[in-house]
Design a protein around this motif. Sequence first.
Motif, PDB file in Angstrom:
ATOM      1  N   ARG A 229       0.849  -1.188   0.000  1.00 42.99           N
ATOM      2  CA  ARG A 229       0.000   0.000   0.000  1.00 42.99           C
ATOM      3  C   ARG A 229       0.886   1.240   0.000  1.00 42.99           C
ATOM      4  N   LYS A 230       0.410   2.301  -0.629  1.00 44.25           N
ATOM      5  CA  LYS A 230       1.152   3.551  -0.616  1.00 44.25           C
ATOM      6  C   LYS A 230       0.389   4.597   0.179  1.00 44.25           C
ATOM      7  N   PHE A 231       1.088   5.625   0.602  1.00 41.96           N
ATOM      8  CA  PHE A 231       0.454   6.686   1.369  1.00 41.96           C
ATOM      9  C   PHE A 231      -0.460   7.514   0.462  1.00 41.96           C
ATOM     10  N   PRO A 232      -1.587   7.972   0.991  1.00 43.03           N
ATOM     11  CA  PRO A 232      -2.485   8.803   0.174  1.00 43.03           C
ATOM     12  C   PRO A 232      -1.825  10.092  -0.302  1.00 43.03           C
ATOM     13  N   GLU A 233      -0.939  10.652   0.532  1.00 39.10           N
ATOM     14  CA  GLU A 233      -0.271  11.901   0.183  1.00 39.10           C
ATOM     15  C   GLU A 233       1.219  11.658  -0.028  1.00 39.10           C
ATOM     16  N   ASN A 234       1.853  12.609  -0.703  1.00 40.37           N
ATOM     17  CA  ASN A 234       3.290  12.552  -0.929  1.00 40.37           C
ATOM     18  C   ASN A 234       3.999  13.053   0.328  1.00 40.37           C
ATOM     19  N   LEU A 235       4.617  12.156   1.077  1.00 41.91           N
ATOM     20  CA  LEU A 235       5.178  12.519   2.375  1.00 41.91           C
ATOM     21  C   LEU A 235       6.651  12.902   2.294  1.00 41.91           C
ATOM     22  N   ASN A 236       7.019  13.693   1.306  1.00 42.48           N
ATOM     23  CA  ASN A 236       8.401  14.176   1.274  1.00 42.48           C
ATOM     24  C   ASN A 236       8.584  15.227   2.365  1.00 42.48           C
ATOM     25  N   GLY A 237       9.789  15.255   2.932  1.00 43.12           N
ATOM     26  CA  GLY A 237      10.046  16.140   4.063  1.00 43.12           C
ATOM     27  C   GLY A 237       9.906  17.614   3.741  1.00 43.12           C
ATOM     28  N   THR A 238      10.151  17.989   2.490  1.00 43.29           N
ATOM     29  CA  THR A 238      10.072  19.395   2.101  1.00 43.29           C
ATOM     30  C   THR A 238       8.669  19.948   2.274  1.00 43.29           C
ATOM     31  N   ASP A 239       7.662  19.118   2.040  1.00 41.94           N
ATOM     32  CA  ASP A 239       6.279  19.542   2.248  1.00 41.94           C
ATOM     33  C   ASP A 239       5.788  19.191   3.652  1.00 41.94           C
TER      34      ASP A 239
ATOM     35  N   TYR B  69       3.844  19.086 -11.455  1.00 42.78           N
ATOM     36  CA  TYR B  69       3.312  17.828 -11.987  1.00 42.78           C
ATOM     37  C   TYR B  69       4.202  16.647 -11.600  1.00 42.78           C
ATOM     38  N   MET B  70       5.523  16.866 -11.515  1.00 43.67           N
ATOM     39  CA  MET B  70       6.426  15.790 -11.105  1.00 43.67           C
ATOM     40  C   MET B  70       6.242  15.477  -9.621  1.00 43.67           C
ATOM     41  N   ARG B  71       5.992  16.513  -8.831  1.00 50.06           N
ATOM     42  CA  ARG B  71       5.749  16.275  -7.409  1.00 50.06           C
ATOM     43  C   ARG B  71       4.469  15.485  -7.205  1.00 50.06           C
ATOM     44  N   ARG B  72       3.448  15.816  -7.984  1.00 53.05           N
ATOM     45  CA  ARG B  72       2.181  15.093  -7.863  1.00 53.05           C
ATOM     46  C   ARG B  72       2.325  13.640  -8.301  1.00 53.05           C
TER      47      ARG B  72
ATOM     48  N   ARG C   5       4.949  12.039  -7.744  1.00 52.16           N
ATOM     49  CA  ARG C   5       5.933  11.519  -6.790  1.00 52.16           C
ATOM     50  C   ARG C   5       7.236  11.146  -7.490  1.00 52.16           C
ATOM     51  N   SER C   6       7.627  12.001  -8.417  1.00 54.37           N
ATOM     52  CA  SER C   6       8.852  11.771  -9.191  1.00 54.37           C
ATOM     53  C   SER C   6       9.877  12.876  -8.970  1.00 54.37           C
ATOM     54  N   GLU C   7       9.771  13.548  -7.831  1.00 55.59           N
ATOM     55  CA  GLU C   7      10.721  14.627  -7.561  1.00 55.59           C
ATOM     56  C   GLU C   7      12.148  14.100  -7.489  1.00 55.59           C
ATOM     57  N   TRP C   8      12.282  12.843  -7.073  1.00 57.25           N
ATOM     58  CA  TRP C   8      13.610  12.233  -7.013  1.00 57.25           C
ATOM     59  C   TRP C   8      14.270  12.220  -8.391  1.00 57.25           C
ATOM     60  N   LEU C   9      13.471  12.010  -9.443  1.00 58.83           N
ATOM     61  CA  LEU C   9      14.010  11.976 -10.799  1.00 58.83           C
ATOM     62  C   LEU C   9      14.523  13.354 -11.213  1.00 58.83           C
ATOM     63  N   HIS C  10      13.779  14.380 -10.851  1.00 61.08           N
ATOM     64  CA  HIS C  10      14.208  15.752 -11.143  1.00 61.08           C
ATOM     65  C   HIS C  10      15.539  16.048 -10.457  1.00 61.08           C
ATOM     66  N   ARG C  11      15.655  15.645  -9.199  1.00 64.66           N
ATOM     67  CA  ARG C  11      16.893  15.900  -8.464  1.00 64.66           C
ATOM     68  C   ARG C  11      18.057  15.107  -9.051  1.00 64.66           C
ATOM     69  N   LEU C  12      17.772  13.881  -9.487  1.00 64.09           N
ATOM     70  CA  LEU C  12      18.822  13.059 -10.091  1.00 64.09           C
ATOM     71  C   LEU C  12      19.317  13.685 -11.392  1.00 64.09           C
ATOM     72  N   ILE C  13      18.407  14.228 -12.183  1.00 60.70           N
ATOM     73  CA  ILE C  13      18.786  14.878 -13.441  1.00 60.70           C
ATOM     74  C   ILE C  13      19.621  16.129 -13.167  1.00 60.70           C
ATOM     75  N   CYS C  14      19.254  16.861 -12.111  1.00 65.00           N
ATOM     76  CA  CYS C  14      19.962  18.105 -11.787  1.00 65.00           C
ATOM     77  C   CYS C  14      21.329  17.848 -11.158  1.00 65.00           C
ATOM     78  N   GLU C  15      21.444  16.775 -10.367  1.00 59.40           N
ATOM     79  CA  GLU C  15      22.700  16.487  -9.669  1.00 59.40           C
ATOM     80  C   GLU C  15      23.075  15.011  -9.825  1.00 59.40           C
ATOM     81  N   PRO C  16      23.344  14.573 -11.043  1.00 55.82           N
ATOM     82  CA  PRO C  16      23.592  13.139 -11.258  1.00 55.82           C
ATOM     83  C   PRO C  16      24.830  12.613 -10.546  1.00 55.82           C
ATOM     84  N   ARG C  17      25.902  13.374 -10.518  1.00 56.13           N
ATOM     85  CA  ARG C  17      27.139  12.877  -9.910  1.00 56.13           C
ATOM     86  C   ARG C  17      26.993  12.693  -8.404  1.00 56.13           C
TER      87      ARG C  17
END
Length: 218
Positions: free
Chosen positions: A11-21, A134-137, A139-151
């Motif tokens: 099961r997944k959480f109903p909301e996106n529980l990233n710490g930033t929000d 739209y990426m946050r909704r 739940r793909s914010e991790w992908l955005h961060r990976l693209i921005c800081e791959p190394r």
Amino acid sequence: MQIASLLLYARKFPENLNGTDLVPFVLEKCGVKVKVFLFGARPDSVRQAAARLNSIEHVYICGYRDGYSCWSDVSEVINEINAAEPDIVLVALGNPVQELWIARYGSELVAPVIVGVGALFDFLSGNQKRAPLYMRRLRSEWLHRLICEPRRLWRRYTVDILQFGLTVLLKDNERMRDLELMLGRMTLEVEILREALELARANDTIALSRSFPGEMPR
């Protein structure tokens, strides 16, 4: 948390529980005055984040310190935090440094709540941009961060994620085995307790005279 929930309970959480929000949301909804100390990130980021969080009703930023001038004397940092007497300490040293720092020094802090918040101060200060909405909704914010800081982040979102998933599964199996063993040893005690409760319901009193095997009746 999302990965652990999916692995353990499917099961997944109903909301996106990233710490930033989540962290600002919890502070806004706490409803009582709370003293918060900010520790970590660059000097300008933590200063601006402190000003941003201090604008939340009920939140009082009792102090802050950046994460770049603290390694020569950790005791000085601990004393500074404790002198401010915070209710919550937000630690933004990045993963996994912040978790290791909390595990090592958390017991020396007077604050009852210590939270690792990653890049929260950078996001609040505007020094680092978040993923599009739209990426946050999705739940793909991790992908955005990976693209921005791959190394810097490639290992976190590949090797570390796999290791975390395996750890969750193995730990859960160990927990289940321990629980089964414990229940096996406690079977007799459970039966005796059940009998006592049935007697109590019938007589409105608890009068249990049965003893454990190997014990002398009293």
